[in-house]
Design an enzyme around this catalytic site. Structure first.
Site, PDB file in Angstrom:
ATOM      1  N   ASP A 262      43.718  94.287 112.619  1.00 26.79           N
ATOM      2  CA  ASP A 262      44.644  94.956 111.715  1.00 26.79           C
ATOM      3  C   ASP A 262      44.269  96.443 111.670  1.00 26.79           C
ATOM      4  O   ASP A 262      43.236  96.856 112.189  1.00 26.79           O
ATOM      5  CB  ASP A 262      44.641  94.303 110.319  1.00 26.79           C
ATOM      6  CG  ASP A 262      45.939  94.621 109.565  1.00 26.79           C
ATOM      7  OD1 ASP A 262      46.696  95.520 110.012  1.00 26.79           O
ATOM      8  OD2 ASP A 262      46.218  93.989 108.530  1.00 26.79           O
TER       9      ASP A 262
HETATM   10  C1  BGC Z   1      49.156  95.619 107.780  1.00 31.18           C
HETATM   11  C2  BGC Z   1      49.705  94.785 108.913  1.00 31.18           C
HETATM   12  C3  BGC Z   1      50.607  95.624 109.772  1.00 31.18           C
HETATM   13  C4  BGC Z   1      49.827  96.809 110.281  1.00 31.18           C
HETATM   14  C5  BGC Z   1      50.614  97.711 111.225  1.00 31.18           C
HETATM   15  C6  BGC Z   1      48.573  96.929 108.267  1.00 31.18           C
HETATM   16  O1  BGC Z   1      48.287  97.792 107.210  1.00 31.18           O
HETATM   17  O2  BGC Z   1      48.192  94.869 107.083  1.00 31.18           O
HETATM   18  O3  BGC Z   1      50.392  93.677 108.396  1.00 31.18           O
HETATM   19  O4  BGC Z   1      51.130  94.855 110.807  1.00 31.18           O
HETATM   20  O5  BGC Z   1      49.418  97.589 109.172  1.00 31.18           O
HETATM   21  O6  BGC Z   1      51.564  98.432 110.575  1.00 31.18           O
END
Ligand code: BGC
Length: 751
Positions: A262
Site C-alpha cells: 500500500d
Molecule cells: C489506500 C489504498 C489505495 C492506495 C492508492 C492508499 O492510501 O489505502 O486503498 O489503493 O492509497 O491510491
C-alpha cells in the site's frame, strides 16, 4: 511474448532496470519534479531512477496516459511499457454506488456488471490495473473505510469478491478489461477503536474463518494483484510479514500474481518500529514477498545496493520482476503498449447511456428501506384529503397544505456530490441531483429548499473546514424550509453525513449527522409529521431518533451518477426497494462493533431484553436497531415452514432445504431469501448463525415460489480445536428468511 522471450528479457536487464520494475511512482513525479513525498520526508530520485520506474498511479486521461507511456518507454533501455494503475473503486466516469451499497444489493450479477462498466471506461483511457476490490471484512462503523467493503459477512463478501474480479478482469487480453487487485491483505478492516491504520489483533482462527475467505475467493477467481495492508496484524506490519505473504497468500491460497505494497507502507515500517531505516524496510519487504513498492523510497533508494552487498539474493528480485513482466505480457503491452487506446473512442465510451442505465438500476437496488408506515411510495396524483396518519394540529401556522404537494428539503436536494470518497469524475455536473431526478418525473406540486448546511459551524472534514455560514444565513435557510414544510402535504428530508467524513482517514467517534440537520428534522416534525427521510451515508449510522421522527427512512448510501434518478424512481414507486443491509445498524454508538454472526456466550440473553448477570449492557439491549440482511419492500413476503428432505446427513450427502415464499402485498417485489446455519455443538464455539446462501426472487402480488437450497457437508466445515478445517458430527439448525434474525427453522444431524 512467449515465456522463453520473457526469461531472455529478464536475463538481459541490468539490476537497476529490474529494481525499476519494482517501483511505482505517482504520475506527477514522472511528469514533473522528481520528488517522492512520504512520511519520512522527501527524497530526490535521479532522473535515471525516475525513468526506470515500471509503474505509475494516479493519472486519468487518454492523451496524458499515451504521452507518458511514450516518454517513459523511450527512457527505458529495453523500452518496457509502464503499468498504469488507479483506484477505480465506485466506477470510473459513470459512478456507481459505493461497495458497501453494492453489498446491499445481494446481487453478484449487478456487482459484476458495475465492475465491467468501470473497467470498460477506465481501459478506454489506457489504464491497466484497478486497486479494487477491497475485501476487508468490517464490523466497526467508526472506521471510515467500511464504505469500501461489501460488508460484514464472509460468505456475501466472497460472492462479491468473485463477481467483482470477473467484472474487472474477465479475459484480461480484452481491451475492455483491467487487472484487479485485491486489498488490503490482511485484516485491515479490524483496526483497534475503528481508527484508520491502527493495529489489528485477530486470532489465527478468526483470521482464517472470517477475514480470509473473501480474499481467497478473489484469488480463486484469478485476481492478478494483491495489495498489502497498512496495519500491523498481531504486531507485524503486513508489508514485512513473510508468513502472511509467502505462506498464507502464495503457498496456502495459491496466489501467483503481483504483490504491491500500500501507499508508502514499506517505508512506514520504520514508523512501526520494525525497521531501523528505509534500507532495512526494503530488505524486510522484499524478503516477505512485496514485488512493487508503491511510492516509498525504500526500493528506489536501497534495493540495488542490498543485492550488491549480498544481503538480498538477486533471485528474489528476479522472481518479482518476472511476475511483473508476466502481468504486462498478459495485458498485451509488449505487442501494443497503448492497448489500442483512441482518445476519441474513449470520449464516446465514458458515460454511455447503457452505462448510466446500469448505474441507475444498481443504485435503486442498493437502497435499503428501514422503515415505512405506508407513506411510501409517494403518490403521483394530487390528493385532496390529508394523508392517513397526518395530525392536522401539526400542520403549522394556519397554512393549508396544497393537495399532493411535496417539499424536498435538505442539503442533499441540490447536491451533485452524491458519490463515494474514491470517485474522481471529470464531470461531476453530470451527476443527477435529487431535484433533477424529481423534476424529470414532471409531476406537479414539487418544491425544493436547502434547509440547513451539511456541516455544523466549526466542524471539519478530513480535508479541512467547510466555509462557515453565518448564523443569519443558517436561520434564513431553516425558516424558508419550515414555511415550505408547513404548506406542503409531505416532506422528503434529504440528509446525511458529508462524504469527506468517510473513506480513508475518515474514522469517526460519533455515528450521527450534523446538529444542524437534526435541528431541521426536529423542527420540520413540529410543523409537518409526514416525513420521509432519505439518508446518505458511507457507514451504518445510529439512526434511532431519525427513524422515530420519520414515517419512512430510506438509506441511499452514496449512490453515484444516477443517484437523483434512482431516488426519484424508488420514492415514486417506479422501482420497489429491495436492498438488504450488508452491515448491521446499531442502536447506539456504544454497541459498536456489532454484527450478526457473533457468539452465544455462556450467559445468553434474549436480544431485546436486559437481564442482570447475563450477556449485554444494563442500559441498552444487545439487539441492533436493524440487523444484517434486513430491508423492507413496498410489498410483504411471507415464508412457509422450512422443509428438509432428510434429517440426517453423511459426508457426500446433500440435504435440500426449502420454503415457499409468497408475495402477500399489492405490488410486485424482489425478495432476498437468506439461508443461515448454526452448528450447535462443536469443539470450538460457533457463531449464533452464519449466512450460507441467498437467492433473489421476483414475485407478483399473490404469487408464491418454492425456494430451495442445497446443504452439503463442506458448508459445515470450520477450523476445529486443532485448526483443521473439518466438519464435526452433531446437530445443526437451519434458518431461512428475509433477514439474519429469521425465526423460521428446522434441524438436522450430521452423522
Ligand atoms: C489506500 C489504498 C489505495 C492506495 C492508492 C492508499 O492510501 O489505502 O486503498 O489503493 O492509497 O491510491
Amino acid at each position: 511474448m512467449t515465456q522463453e522471450k520473457l526469461n531472455e528479457l529478464l536475463k538481459d536487464m541490468s539490476l537497476e532496470e529490474k529494481v525499476g520494475q519494482m517501483i511505482q511512482l505517482p504520475a506527477e513525479v514522472l511528469t514533473g519534479g522528481g520528488l517522492v513525498t512520504g512520511p519520512t520526508g522527501t527524497t530526490q530520485l535521479t532522473d535515471e531512477q525516475v525513468g526506470m520506474a515500471g509503474s505509475v498511479l494516479g493519472i486519468k486521461g487518454a492523451e496524458k496516459i499515451r504521452e507518458l507511456q511514450k516518454q517513459q518507454m523511450a527512457k527505458q533501455p529495453h523500452h518496457i511499457p509502464l503499468l498504469f494503475m488507479l483506484d477505480v473503486i465506485n466506477g470510473f466516469e459513470t459512478i456507481f454506488p459505493i461497495p458497501l451499497a453494492l453489498g446491499c444489493t445481494f446481487s453478484p450479477e449487478m456487482a459484476e456488471k458495475a465492475c465491467s462498466v468501470a473497467a470498460a471506461e477506465a481501459a478506454s483511457e489506457g489504464l491497466h490495473v484497478t486497486f479494487s476490490p477491497m475485501l476487508d471484512l468490517v464490523r466497526d462503523a467508526r472506521w471510515g473505510r467500511v464504505m469500501e467493503s461489501p460488508g460484514e459477512d464472509p460468505y456475501l463478501n466472497s460472492e462479491m469478491a468473485r463477481a467483482m474480479v470477473r467484472g474487472y478482469q474477465g479475459d484480461l487480453r480484452s481491451k475492455e478489461k483491467l487487472a484487479a487487485c485485491l486489498k488490503h491483505f490482511a485484516g485491515y478492516g479490524a483496526p483497534e477503536g475503528g481508527r484508520d491504520y491502527d493495529n489489528v489483533e485477530l486470532s489465527e482462527r478468526t483470521l482464517m474463518e472470517d477475514y480470509l475467505p473473501a480474499y481467497e475467493a478473489a484469488v480463486k477467481e484469478g485476481c492478478r494483484l494483491a495489495m498489502t495492508s497498512f496495519n500491523t496484524l498481531n504486531r507485524v506490519p503486513s508489508s514485512g510479514n513473510k508468513w502472511l505473504l509467502r505462506k498464507l497468500l502464495r503457498e496456502k491460497m495459491g496466489f501467483d500474481g503481483v504483490v504491491i505494497s500500500d501507499y508508502s507502507a514499506v517505508e512506514e515500517m520504520v514508523f512501526h518500529g520494525i525497521a531501523a531505516d528505509a534500507r532495512e524496510a526494503a530488505k524486510l519487504a522484499v524478503g516477505a514477498g512485496v514485488d512493487i513498492d508503491m511510492v516509498s523510497n525504500a526500493y528506489a533508494g536501497h534495493l540495488a545496493e542490498l543485492v550488491r552487498s549480498g544481503e538480498v539474493p538477486e533471485k528474489l528480485v528476479d522472481e518479482a520482476v518476472l511476475r511483473i513482466l508476466t502481468l504486462k505480457n498478459d495485458l498485451g503491452l509488449f505487442e501494443d503498449p497503448f492497448r489500442d487506446v483512441d482518445p476519441a473512442e474513449a470520449e464516446k465510451t465514458l458515460l454511455r447511456a447503457d452505462f448510466r442505465q446500469q448505474a441507475r438500476e444498481t443504485a435503486a437496488a442498493s437502497f435499503v428501506l428501514l422503515k415505512n408506515d405506508g407513506i411510501l411510495p409517494l403518490r403521483k396524483e394530487p390528493e385532496n384529503e390529508a394523508e392517513e396518519g397526518q395530525d392536522s394540529s401539526c400542520s403549522g401556522k394556519g397554512t393549508v397544505p396544497s393537495a399532493g404537494s411535496t417539499a424536498w428539503i435538505g442539503p442533499y436536494v441540490d447536491n451533485h456530490e452524491i458519490y463515494g470518497a474514491w470517485s474522481f469524475p471529470e464531470r461531476p455536473e453530470k451527476t443527477v441531483t435529487i431535484r433533477q431526478g424529481v423534476e424529470a418525473k414532471g409531476l406537479p406540486g414539487m418544491s425544493f429548499a436547502r434547509g440547513s448546511y451539511m456541516m455544523d459551524k466549526g466542524c471539519a472534514t478530513k480535508f479541512g473546514r467547510i466555509p462557515n455560514p453565518s448564523d443569519e444565513q443558517a436561520d434564513a435557510l431553516l425558516e424558508e424550509a419550515l414555511r415550505l414544510a408547513a404548506s406542503s402535504q409531505r416532506v422528503v428530508l434529504c440528509l446525511g453525513e458529508h462524504k469527506d467524513l468517510t473513506g480513508e482517514a475518515g474514522s469517526r467517534t460519533s455515528l450521527g449527522i450534523s446538529e444542524g440537520q437534526m435541528e431541521l428534522l426536529r423542527k420540520v416534525r413540529q410543523v409537518n409529521p409526514n416525513i420521509v427521510t432519505v439518508l446518505f451515508c458511507g457507514r451504518p449510522l445510529a439512526v434511532k431518533e431519525i427513524a422515530a421522527l420519520s414515517r419512512a427512512l430510506l438509506v441511499v448510501w452514496m449512490p453515484g451518477t444516477e443517484g437523483g434518478n434512482a431516488i426519484a424512481d424508488v420514492l415514486f414507486g417506479d422501482r420497489v426497494p429491495q436492498g438488504k443491509l450488508a452491515m448491521t445498524f446499531p442502536r447506539s454508538l456504544g454497541q459498536v462493533p456489532v454484527y450478526y454472526n457473533h457468539f452465544a456466550t455462556g450467559r445468553p440473553n434474549p436480544p431485546h431484553e436486559i437481564h442482570l448477570f447475563r450477556n449485554g449492557y444494563m442500559d441498552e439491549v444487545t439487539a441492533p436497531l436493524y440487523p444484517f440482511g434486513y430491508g423492507l419492500s413496498y410489498t410483504e413476503f411471507t415464508y412457509s415452514e422450512v422443509k428438509l428432505d432428510r434429517r440426517e446427513m453423511k459426508a457426500g450427502d446433500r440435504i435440500t432445504a426449502s420454503v415457499t415464499v409468497t408475495n402477500t402485498g399489492g405490488v410486485s417485489g424482489v425478495e432476498t431469501v437468506q439461508l443461515y446455519l448454526r452448528d450447535s455443538s462443536a469443539s470450538v464455539a460457533r457463531p449464533i448463525r452464519s449466512l450460507k446462501g441467498f437467492q433473489k426472487v421476483s414475485l407478483a402480488p399473490g404469487e408464491s415460489r418454492e425456494v430451495s437450497f442445497a446443504i452439503e457437508e463442506p458448508m459445515l466445515r470450520f477450523y476445529d480445536i486443532d485448526m483443521n478445517h473439518v466438519s464435526e458430527p452433531g446437530r445443526f439448525e437451519v434458518y431461512i428468511g428475509g433477514s439474519s434474525d429469521a425465526e423460521n427453522s428446522a434441524e438436522f444431524v450430521l452423522a
